[in-house]
Design an enzyme around this catalytic site. Structure first.
Site, PDB file in Angstrom:
ATOM      1  N   GLY A   1     -51.442  84.363  23.561  1.00  0.00           N
ATOM      2  CA  GLY A   1     -50.850  83.709  24.876  1.00  0.00           C
ATOM      3  C   GLY A   1     -52.048  84.027  25.750  1.00  0.00           C
ATOM      4  N   ASP A   2     -53.119  84.957  25.572  1.00  0.00           N
ATOM      5  CA  ASP A   2     -53.870  85.224  26.848  1.00  0.00           C
ATOM      6  C   ASP A   2     -55.231  85.666  26.108  1.00  0.00           C
ATOM      7  OD1 ASP A   2     -54.582  85.425  29.470  1.00  0.00           O
ATOM      8  OD2 ASP A   2     -53.823  87.409  29.606  1.00  0.00           O
ATOM      9  N   LEU A   3     -55.936  84.942  25.312  1.00  0.00           N
ATOM     10  CA  LEU A   3     -57.209  85.463  24.728  1.00  0.00           C
ATOM     11  C   LEU A   3     -58.138  85.317  25.693  1.00  0.00           C
ATOM     12  CD1 LEU A   3     -56.447  84.301  21.145  1.00  0.00           C
ATOM     13  CD2 LEU A   3     -56.587  86.712  21.876  1.00  0.00           C
TER      14      LEU A   3
END
Length: 359
Positions: free
Chosen positions: A229-231
């Site tokens: 969700g937040d690479l």
């Protein structure tokens, strides 16, 4: 246990208020570890600290040795702290990935054997989840050149991570949501008052409307699973030579969603890091080595990337209004606005050709 949480609303104060000394005392109290050095890390809504401890353990039979690289102490914001099931799921996820061979922060047990506690912090008596994770050393991707070779490895890593997570499930993710999940993009309308000018608001509204019409309308038909969700460039640790991905950190935005959203989120940040729309093709090239994109996913990829740009810009601007001394929140905004405008002005066909995914 805390009650179910709602999504953040404008003006809501959710970040814990405490000193580094108070944070240190919580480590000693709950984990039996003597803090030698503590430094606060930049973050949006949580309080995160890099903690180095003395090489001794007091009254914690669940810790066999002190990590020489230290730990990350996470004091979760009061809103997310109501979602205890999510943190139970996140801990299981980290343990699962570690067993799969991924290098990621693994949770540390407290003296009573639990992986977290819910603490009363600050004068307002707000409740905050307290967690300790093993620190993963190395250079973050934002500190090295975004070469085609590295971006290709980022794409491959992203696909491999999602392929592995196809095997993982936990009820704590079933109904978990936040303003940072891509499906919540329409909620940005509540925060666009934080933007500097009317043209920015108009652009964000165009992206939101397109996302609603073209993506949310077909959500049920897209492949789904647990995603990081937040690479972004701060959450990927690279090898010493800067040519490969070594570790992944910060699973605070992990949730069940569409796999194409994971790629879109990653592309937003890799485009920003490289300052080039064209460099996205290298990420996608690596991604396709482990996971294919359906025709539907290819067709909506541009608007999904633009939607993430909007999330980052709107929520970053809102958070900066509330924390004007935290420049981290807007450090990449100038280049992101430029790239978003460039990308939005292109047709889907032009973007797919540029990225090598034309039909």
């Amino acid at each position: 246990m805390c009650a179910d949480a709602n999504i953040l609303t404008p003006g809501q104060q959710i970040k814990a208020v405490l000193s580094e000394d108070e944070a240190s005392r919580l480590v000693e109290l709950r984990y039996g570890l003597q803090v030698k050095r503590i430094v606060e890390l930049v973050a949006y809504d949580d309080r995160n600290y890099r903690v180095i401890c003395e090489d001794r353990i007091r009254d914690n039979t669940h810790v066999s040795e002190v990590s020489k690289d230290g730990y990350v102490l996470k004091i979760v914001n009061s809103l997310d702290s109501q979602k205890t099931g999510f943190f139970e799921a996140q801990n299981e996820l980290l343990i699962f990935l570690s067993k799969k061979g991924f290098t990621c922060p693994v949770p540390v047990k407290q003296t009573d054997g639990s992986y977290y506690s819910c603490e009363t912090i600050g004068e307002d008596g707000s409740r905050h989840i307290l967690r300790l994770l093993v620190y993963r050393p190395g250079e973050v991707l934002c500190k090295v050149p975004a070469t085609p070779e590295l971006l290709k490895k980022v794409g491959l890593f992203t696909a491999q991570l999602n392929k592995s997570l196809e095997e993982f499930s936990h009820s704590g993710y079933d109904n978990h949501t936040s303003l940072w999940v891509l499906a919540a993009v329409p909620r940005l309308r509540e925060f666009t008052f934080a933007l500097e000018d009317k043209s920015q608001v108009e652009l964000v509204e165009q992206v939101i409307s397109s996302f609603e019409q073209r993506v949310l309308s077909i959500l049920a038909s897209l492949d789904k699973g647990i995603i990081h969700g937040d690479l972004n460039e701060d959450n990927l640790i690279v090898t010493a030579d800067g040519r490969d991905v070594q570790a992944v950190i910060d699973f605070g935005d992990s949730h069940r969603s569409c796999f194409v959203f994971e790629l879109a989120i990653c592309l937003c940040y890799m485009i920003t890091q490289s300052k080039s729309l064209e460099m996205a093709k290298h990420v996608i090239e690596g991604y396709l080595m482990a996971r294919q994109l359906s025709q539907q996913e290819r067709q909506i990829l541009k608007v999904c990337v633009c939607a993430r740009f909007c999330q980052s810009l709107v929520m970053g601007s809102y958070s900066y209004q509330r924390e004007p001394n935290n420049y981290y929140l807007i450090k990449t905004h100038e280049i992101k606005w430029k790239l978003l405008r460039q990308l939005w002005s292109m047709s889907d066909q032009e973007v797919m050709a540029l990225w090598g995914i034309q039909d």
